[in-house]
Every structure is written in structure tokens, then in C-alpha cells.
Scaffold this active site. Structure first.
Site, PDB file in Angstrom:
ATOM      1  N   VAL A  82       0.797  -1.234   0.000  1.00  0.00           N
ATOM      2  CA  VAL A  82       0.000   0.000   0.000  1.00  0.00           C
ATOM      3  C   VAL A  82       0.830   1.285   0.000  1.00  0.00           C
ATOM      4  O   VAL A  82       0.271   2.372   0.115  1.00  0.00           O
ATOM      5  CB  VAL A  82      -1.016   0.045   1.181  1.00  0.00           C
ATOM      6  CG1 VAL A  82      -2.015  -1.094   1.078  1.00  0.00           C
ATOM      7  CG2 VAL A  82      -0.316   0.038   2.535  1.00  0.00           C
ATOM      8  N   LYS A  85     -10.500   9.657   0.224  1.00  0.00           N
ATOM      9  CA  LYS A  85     -10.972  10.924  -0.367  1.00  0.00           C
ATOM     10  C   LYS A  85     -11.689  10.654  -1.690  1.00  0.00           C
ATOM     11  O   LYS A  85     -12.794  11.156  -1.927  1.00  0.00           O
ATOM     12  CB  LYS A  85      -9.768  11.845  -0.581  1.00  0.00           C
ATOM     13  CG  LYS A  85     -10.086  13.132  -1.307  1.00  0.00           C
ATOM     14  CD  LYS A  85      -8.871  14.071  -1.264  1.00  0.00           C
ATOM     15  CE  LYS A  85      -9.012  15.195  -2.267  1.00  0.00           C
ATOM     16  NZ  LYS A  85      -8.263  14.947  -3.499  1.00  0.00           N
ATOM     17  N   TYR A 112       9.581   4.103  13.637  1.00  0.00           N
ATOM     18  CA  TYR A 112       8.175   3.746  13.888  1.00  0.00           C
ATOM     19  C   TYR A 112       7.420   4.951  14.474  1.00  0.00           C
ATOM     20  O   TYR A 112       6.386   5.363  13.953  1.00  0.00           O
ATOM     21  CB  TYR A 112       8.133   2.568  14.851  1.00  0.00           C
ATOM     22  CG  TYR A 112       6.755   2.042  15.179  1.00  0.00           C
ATOM     23  CD1 TYR A 112       5.989   1.397  14.217  1.00  0.00           C
ATOM     24  CD2 TYR A 112       6.228   2.176  16.464  1.00  0.00           C
ATOM     25  CE1 TYR A 112       4.721   0.889  14.533  1.00  0.00           C
ATOM     26  CE2 TYR A 112       4.971   1.677  16.783  1.00  0.00           C
ATOM     27  CZ  TYR A 112       4.228   1.032  15.813  1.00  0.00           C
ATOM     28  OH  TYR A 112       2.980   0.535  16.130  1.00  0.00           O
ATOM     29  N   THR A 139      -1.382  -4.338  22.762  1.00  0.00           N
ATOM     30  CA  THR A 139      -2.516  -5.253  22.641  1.00  0.00           C
ATOM     31  C   THR A 139      -2.004  -6.658  22.345  1.00  0.00           C
ATOM     32  O   THR A 139      -1.001  -6.812  21.642  1.00  0.00           O
ATOM     33  CB  THR A 139      -3.450  -4.758  21.515  1.00  0.00           C
ATOM     34  OG1 THR A 139      -3.898  -3.457  21.872  1.00  0.00           O
ATOM     35  CG2 THR A 139      -4.643  -5.659  21.320  1.00  0.00           C
TER      36      THR A 139
HETATM   37  P1  NAD Z   1       1.141  -7.053  12.391  1.00  0.00           P
HETATM   38  O1  NAD Z   1       2.580  -6.996  12.002  1.00  0.00           O
HETATM   39  O2  NAD Z   1       0.573  -8.349  12.821  1.00  0.00           O
HETATM   40  O3  NAD Z   1       0.220  -6.480  11.225  1.00  0.00           O
HETATM   41  C1  NAD Z   1       0.648  -5.504  10.306  1.00  0.00           C
HETATM   42  C2  NAD Z   1       0.223  -5.936   8.912  1.00  0.00           C
HETATM   43  O4  NAD Z   1       0.596  -4.917   7.957  1.00  0.00           O
HETATM   44  C3  NAD Z   1       0.928  -7.226   8.457  1.00  0.00           C
HETATM   45  O5  NAD Z   1      -0.027  -8.157   7.998  1.00  0.00           O
HETATM   46  C4  NAD Z   1       1.847  -6.767   7.325  1.00  0.00           C
HETATM   47  O6  NAD Z   1       2.077  -7.757   6.366  1.00  0.00           O
HETATM   48  C5  NAD Z   1       1.093  -5.555   6.793  1.00  0.00           C
HETATM   49  N1  NAD Z   1       1.925  -4.600   6.048  1.00  0.00           N
HETATM   50  C6  NAD Z   1       3.072  -4.008   6.460  1.00  0.00           C
HETATM   51  N2  NAD Z   1       3.536  -3.192   5.493  1.00  0.00           N
HETATM   52  C7  NAD Z   1       2.651  -3.249   4.447  1.00  0.00           C
HETATM   53  C8  NAD Z   1       2.569  -2.621   3.181  1.00  0.00           C
HETATM   54  N3  NAD Z   1       3.504  -1.748   2.753  1.00  0.00           N
HETATM   55  N4  NAD Z   1       1.521  -2.918   2.378  1.00  0.00           N
HETATM   56  C9  NAD Z   1       0.563  -3.796   2.779  1.00  0.00           C
HETATM   57  N5  NAD Z   1       0.584  -4.425   3.972  1.00  0.00           N
HETATM   58  C10 NAD Z   1       1.627  -4.156   4.803  1.00  0.00           C
HETATM   59  O7  NAD Z   1       0.963  -5.940  13.547  1.00  0.00           O
HETATM   60  P2  NAD Z   1      -0.314  -5.591  14.446  1.00  0.00           P
HETATM   61  O8  NAD Z   1       0.065  -5.751  15.844  1.00  0.00           O
HETATM   62  O9  NAD Z   1      -1.505  -6.289  13.922  1.00  0.00           O
HETATM   63  O10 NAD Z   1      -0.453  -4.032  14.166  1.00  0.00           O
HETATM   64  C11 NAD Z   1      -1.414  -3.520  13.274  1.00  0.00           C
HETATM   65  C12 NAD Z   1      -1.431  -2.006  13.339  1.00  0.00           C
HETATM   66  O11 NAD Z   1      -1.761  -1.579  14.650  1.00  0.00           O
HETATM   67  C13 NAD Z   1      -0.090  -1.355  12.997  1.00  0.00           C
HETATM   68  O12 NAD Z   1      -0.337  -0.178  12.234  1.00  0.00           O
HETATM   69  C14 NAD Z   1       0.490  -1.010  14.333  1.00  0.00           C
HETATM   70  O13 NAD Z   1       1.346   0.097  14.263  1.00  0.00           O
HETATM   71  C15 NAD Z   1      -0.766  -0.709  15.141  1.00  0.00           C
HETATM   72  N6  NAD Z   1      -0.524  -0.912  16.576  1.00  0.00           N
HETATM   73  C16 NAD Z   1      -0.525  -2.169  17.124  1.00  0.00           C
HETATM   74  C17 NAD Z   1      -0.280  -2.333  18.478  1.00  0.00           C
HETATM   75  C18 NAD Z   1      -0.310  -3.672  19.152  1.00  0.00           C
HETATM   76  O14 NAD Z   1      -0.086  -3.741  20.366  1.00  0.00           O
HETATM   77  N7  NAD Z   1      -0.585  -4.758  18.488  1.00  0.00           N
HETATM   78  C19 NAD Z   1      -0.012  -1.204  19.281  1.00  0.00           C
HETATM   79  C20 NAD Z   1      -0.005   0.039  18.685  1.00  0.00           C
HETATM   80  C21 NAD Z   1      -0.271   0.184  17.340  1.00  0.00           C
END
Ligand code: NAD
Ligand code: UDP
Length: 320
Positions: free
Chosen positions: A60, A108, A148, A178
Site C-alpha cells: 500500500v 478521499k 516507527y 494489545t
Molecule cells: P502485524 O505486524 O501483525 O500487522 C501488520 C500488517 O501490515 C501485516 O499483515 C503486514 O504484512 C502488513 N503490512 C506491512 N507493510 C505493508 C505494506 N507496505 N503494504 C501492505 N501491507 C503491509 O501488527 P499488528 O500488531 O496487527 O499491528 C497492526 C497495526 O496496529 C499497525 O499499524 C500497528 O502500528 C498498530 N498498533 C498495534 C499495536 C499492538 O499492540 N498490536 C499497538 C499500537 C499500534
């Protein structure tokens, strides 16, 4: 009437896959876009063949085209574990900046509501405790975690610019630590790390002296908060997390007890810029979303331990 349709970037990841499940359960069709950088098809394999679900393997950070109606864009794509984003610093910066720009552009173009997955890391190593949304944070832009933290801070600024300048309806959730089923066993985050170590009979690796604190939220509660925010009218960032704070050492002891493993604790060096404290102030979520976490941490941990046990029973080796 036609069904509403959501695009979930990062939908094959831990949180994204739970969101896909929840949106489908709400009667909303889902287009999951993920390049499987840190996610896995196993997280969504149960959805293949489900009516209203589509998957696209796509990065993306490039222009995103989705044919037809889109009502919601939920931008969850981004490496999220410190090990992942330290290994993938450029991809992390790109998906937080270019990826957020493309996802906002899609919203958008379609007249869709946009929701950004932001993070407690925007507060950095906080000097205010617990952290309310009005706190601007204490982030080191040039430290290893900056890739990050700053990507997410940029993503929030970009989201607010699309809201103010282009009139896109936007929501920003600041997610605090989480955990739950579908995390990768060896993604380096403390919950899967300690559980898989305890299950394998290995020492639990506590970084530093373990006095740093975190506040852990079970995934079902987190998803409920995110969905409430999505359907709310709150344009400013909202913390969604469980305020139950504990030290990392207390957490290691809890995991050891719940798994029933008599493994030792091994102290390792504290990673650079590791925040000393973290706890969400959830006053906004309580007042405006009527949301607060319901799942006690130990109940959530038992369900997560069960998940990792079942992976071991199925002979699935630890993923990287
Ligand atoms: P995760 O690594 O399991 O999921 C992230 C997903 O994004 C993965 O499936 C990965 O393949 C995909 N991805 C990464 N770069 C991409 C790209 N360029 N194009 C398409 N897909 C791409 O992590 P998560 O824990 O599920 O986190 C999901 C979101 O929530 C993230 O944005 C993270 O910053 C945010 N977040 C999570 C937590 C937590 O505790 N789990 C805390 C704060 C923020
Ligand atoms: N941590 C630890 N041992 C591990 C992994 C992490 O002691 O094997 C610590 C880490 O230093 C941090 C806390 O646990 O203080 C939470 O780390 P995590 O990577 O889960 O997420 P963070 O909140 O730092 O983004």
C-alpha cells in the site's frame, strides 16, 4: 440496500485480521489488502470463501485502486513489533508516510471514512503519566525506534491535514500494547516472547531490570473500542488500551505462573530508548465511546496461551 464495504490495509496481520472478522460480523463487506510483510495468510484463511470477503496481496505504499463502493478505509498496515521495525526501518517509514497518504487518497476519492491505527509510541518515553491524548510526547526522532514513532506521528499529521484541508471524515486510534491469538510466536513482542519461552521450557528474557511498565489490552476489547470509534463522531485521536499497568518483571512472573513452567528469568540489556512507563488515560474513550476494557488480563492471557499451545500441538514450528 447495498451492503457497506470496508478496506482494511494490514488485514492479514494480528489486529487487522480480527478487525476483518468483526466488520464481516457487523454485515460489512471487507477488502483486505496486505503484502504479507509481517502478516500471514493463516490469520485470514478461515475467511477465504466467506461471502463479502476479498483479499489482495499488495504493497500500500503504491497507488491503491479499489473498484466500486468503499465506505470505510482502516489503515492498519505497518510492522508493529520493535524487532520487526528495527529489521525493516525503511518499509516502516514508507508505510507510515507513503502508505498513509495513499490510503487517505483512496478514502478521499471514494468519499469514505478513514481510520488510522496510531500508537502509544507517539508519546515516546513519556514525561506525563498516565498519558492523555493532549500530551505531545517525548520522542527521539533519530534513535532506532524513531522509524516507527515518527512514521506514526507523520501519519497522524497527514490524517489531520486530510480532515482539515480535504474535509475527509477521519478517526485516529492510539493503540496501547494489545495481545491475543494470531500474534506471531516469535515476533519479539513481550507477550508472545514470554509465552513461547515458557511453553518451550526456556528462560524468560527480561530486558533491563524489568522495572519498566506496560499496560496490556486483550484484542477483543481493543477491537470493540476501535469499532466504536469508527462509528463515532470524534475527529481527534482517542487512546484505546487497558490501564491495568504492571512492570515487565511482574508480567514475566504472571506468565510463568499461568503456563505452570518453572523456568528461570534471564536479564538482558535494555533496548535503546525503551519507554520506562506506559499507561493509557482512557477518560475520552469512557466519556465519548462508553468504552472500557472488560477482559481481565489473566483471562486474556489464558486464551492466548491456549492459542500458542494449540500451534505447538499442531506441530507448527515457531514462526521467525
Ligand atoms: P502485524 O505486524 O501483525 O500487522 C501488520 C500488517 O501490515 C501485516 O499483515 C503486514 O504484512 C502488513 N503490512 C506491512 N507493510 C505493508 C505494506 N507496505 N503494504 C501492505 N501491507 C503491509 O501488527 P499488528 O500488531 O496487527 O499491528 C497492526 C497495526 O496496529 C499497525 O499499524 C500497528 O502500528 C498498530 N498498533 C498495534 C499495536 C499492538 O499492540 N498490536 C499497538 C499500537 C499500534
Ligand atoms: N521485553 C522484555 N523481554 C522480551 C521482549 C520485550 O523484557 O523478550 C520488554 C521490552 O524491553 C519492553 C516491554 O517488554 O520494556 C514491552 O516490549 P514490546 O516489544 O512488547 O513492546 P513495546 O511496548 O516496547 O513497543
Amino acid at each position: 440496500m447495498d451492503k457497506a464495504r470496508a478496506v482494511v490495509t494490514g488485514g492479514a496481520g494480528f489486529l487487522g485480521s480480527h478487525l476483518c472478522d468483526r466488520l464481516l460480523a457487523e454485515g460489512i463487506d471487507v477488502v483486505c489488502i496486505d503484502n504479507l510483510l509481517t502478516g500471514s495468510l493463516t490469520n485470514i484463511e478461515h475467511l477465504f470463501g466467506v461471502k463479502g470477503f476479498a483479499f489482495e496481496n499488495y504493497d500500500v505504499t503504491n497507488f491503491i485502486h479499489v473498484a466500486g463502493r468503499v465506505d470505510f478505509v482502516l489503515h492498519f498496515a505497518s510492522p508493529a513489533s520493535p524487532i520487526d521495525y528495527l529489521e525493516l526501518p525503511i518499509q516502516t517509514l514508507k508505510v507510515g508516510s507513503l502508505g498513509t497518504h495513499k490510503a487517505l487518497g483512496l478514502a478521499k476519492a471514494k468519499g469514505a471514512r478513514f481510520l488510522l491505527a496510531s500508537t502509544s509510541e507517539v508519546y515516546g518515553d513519556p514525561l506525563v503519566h498516565p498519558q492523555p491524548e493532549g500530551y505531545w510526547g517525548n520522542v527521539n526522532p533519530v534513535g532506532p525506534r524513531g522509524v516507527y514513532d515518527e512514521a506514526k506521528r507523520f501519519a497522524e499529521a497527514m490524517t489531520m491535514a486530510y480532515q482539515r484541508f480535504h474535509g475527509v471524515s477521519t478517526r485516529i486510534v492510539r493503540i496501547f500494547n494489545t495481545f491475543g491469538p494470531r500474534m506471531r510466536a516469535r515476533d519479539g513482542r513481550v507477550v508472545p516472547a514470554f509465552i513461547s519461552q515458557a511453553l518451550a521450557g526456556e528462560p524468560l528474557t527480561v530486558f533491563g531490570d524489568g522495572s519498566q511498565t506496560r499496560s496490556f489490552c486483550f484484542v477483543d476489547d481493543e477491537v470493540e473500542g476501535i469499532i466504536r470509534l469508527l462509528f463515532s463522531e470524534i475527529p481527534d485521536p482517542v487512546n484505546i488500551g487497558n490501564p491495568a499497568e504492571m512492570t515487565v518483571l511482574q508480567f514475566a512472573e504472571t506468565i510463568r505462573r499461568l503456563v505452570g513452567a518453572s523456568v528461570p528469568i534471564e536479564f538482558r540489556p535494555l533496548p535503546v530508548d525503551d519507554p520506562k512507563v506506559r499507561q493509557p488515560d482512557i477518560g475520552q474513550a469512557m466519556a465519548y465511546l462508553g468504552w472500557q476494557p472488560k477482559v481481565p488480563i489473566e483471562a486474556g492471557l489464558l486464551r492466548t496461551i491456549e492459542y500458542f499451545r494449540s500451534l505447538l500441538d499442531r506441530g507448527a514450528g515457531p514462526e521467525r
